[in-house]
Scaffold this motif. Sequence first.
Motif, PDB file in Angstrom:
ATOM      1  N   ILE A  94       0.869  -1.181   0.000  1.00 18.23           N
ATOM      2  CA  ILE A  94       0.000   0.000   0.000  1.00 18.23           C
ATOM      3  C   ILE A  94       0.899   1.222   0.000  1.00 18.23           C
ATOM      4  O   ILE A  94       1.675   1.426   0.940  1.00 18.23           O
ATOM      5  CB  ILE A  94      -0.926   0.022   1.235  1.00 18.23           C
ATOM      6  N   ILE A 115      -1.808  -1.702  -3.991  1.00 21.58           N
ATOM      7  CA  ILE A 115      -2.922  -0.763  -3.824  1.00 21.58           C
ATOM      8  C   ILE A 115      -2.360   0.636  -3.644  1.00 21.58           C
ATOM      9  O   ILE A 115      -1.505   0.871  -2.779  1.00 21.58           O
ATOM     10  CB  ILE A 115      -3.796  -1.143  -2.613  1.00 21.58           C
ATOM     11  N   SER A 116      -2.823   1.574  -4.453  1.00 20.27           N
ATOM     12  CA  SER A 116      -2.336   2.955  -4.403  1.00 20.27           C
ATOM     13  C   SER A 116      -3.161   3.786  -3.431  1.00 20.27           C
ATOM     14  O   SER A 116      -4.366   3.607  -3.292  1.00 20.27           O
ATOM     15  CB  SER A 116      -2.406   3.594  -5.792  1.00 20.27           C
ATOM     16  N   LYS A 117      -2.486   4.661  -2.727  1.00 16.97           N
ATOM     17  CA  LYS A 117      -3.156   5.631  -1.868  1.00 16.97           C
ATOM     18  C   LYS A 117      -3.589   6.839  -2.723  1.00 16.97           C
ATOM     19  O   LYS A 117      -2.848   7.224  -3.616  1.00 16.97           O
ATOM     20  CB  LYS A 117      -2.230   6.113  -0.758  1.00 16.97           C
ATOM     21  N   PHE A 119      -6.950   4.947  -1.127  1.00 20.10           N
ATOM     22  CA  PHE A 119      -7.627   3.739  -1.582  1.00 20.10           C
ATOM     23  C   PHE A 119      -9.088   3.738  -1.147  1.00 20.10           C
ATOM     24  O   PHE A 119      -9.478   4.419  -0.198  1.00 20.10           O
ATOM     25  CB  PHE A 119      -6.928   2.484  -1.055  1.00 20.10           C
ATOM     26  N   THR A 123     -12.637  -1.710  -1.733  1.00 22.18           N
ATOM     27  CA  THR A 123     -11.620  -2.373  -2.550  1.00 22.18           C
ATOM     28  C   THR A 123     -10.560  -3.013  -1.665  1.00 22.18           C
ATOM     29  O   THR A 123     -10.152  -4.156  -1.886  1.00 22.18           O
ATOM     30  CB  THR A 123     -10.965  -1.374  -3.506  1.00 22.18           C
ATOM     31  N   LEU A 124     -10.119  -2.278  -0.647  1.00 19.83           N
ATOM     32  CA  LEU A 124      -9.107  -2.812   0.271  1.00 19.83           C
ATOM     33  C   LEU A 124      -9.609  -4.086   0.944  1.00 19.83           C
ATOM     34  O   LEU A 124      -8.906  -5.105   0.979  1.00 19.83           O
ATOM     35  CB  LEU A 124      -8.757  -1.763   1.324  1.00 19.83           C
TER      36      LEU A 124
END
Length: 312
Positions: A94, A115-117, A119, A123-124
């Motif tokens: 992340i 996972i891009s911030k 988020f 989705t997480l």
Amino acid sequence: MINQEQPFKGSDDGPPKVLIVDDKPSNIQIVHHIIKDQYQVLMATSGKRAIEICLEMLPDLVLMDVIMPELSGLDTCKLMKQHPELVNIPVIFITGLQGQHDENACWDAGGVDFISKPFNATTLKNRIKAQVTLKRQSDLLRRLAFLDGLTGVKNRHFFDQYLETQLMLARRQSQAICVLMVDIDYFKQYNDSFGHQMGDEALRSVAQALGESCRRPADLVARYGGEEFVVVLPNTPKNGVERVIERIQGAIAELDIHHPASATGILTVSMGGMIWLADYQSTEALLGEADKLLYRAKSLGRNRACIDANIP
């Protein structure tokens, strides 16, 4: 009707363990708030501490920040993938980095997702659920693949890998390790007298007695082949090995399995144990010494244990 989200249930007891690793406690708290009702949440603010927690708690999943001081998330993940006890723990990165090069670096380090911030919370949660489900399914398959189908203890394949790992740890930590070979006395005669079905029952009973006698989490009981079992006792001094042997002998005697070919009238076992500290050579050398001691126990009349130690 209110639809309340239920805690995730995996193949193991209790909710899965998720370790959040980020050098900023505020970021950890954000993720913790999102997943706390479904998972047992562990926290670390450095890569070094993350490794320590992984070795102690063996989480089902790690959520890892990429940019951290001293030990980056990428380097932490690489170290995990080099460790035999941590290699199967999935890592989701992340991070605020969004370039293709940065994403490729996460895959190259051994991550299973990225996972891009900032988020999306849903989705997480879905990404975490997917990876935890895969992890627990893989764990179950590995356990089944490493079990002896007849006795339920670990099989020879698992034992070979486990002993190699424990020897490596013993070398690194300068600790003693014991391998104990256990053989059922006159088992061929037992099969000849009562048949293979009763022989199988005897094998299962002995395996259970061995497992109950080896009480520490790191102790291992495996079926070595036929009527022979092997016990691994990491970091165990001679008096500790002797206590395990006494428990095994007592547990086998309590089974009270009638065996007319035995001098005692009941089923017994012979054991040979090698405790090794200095001059580690190989698993084959350690097993060879334990096997020689087992042969000595048999030659002295069976229903006994012979142990030796290579300790300076």
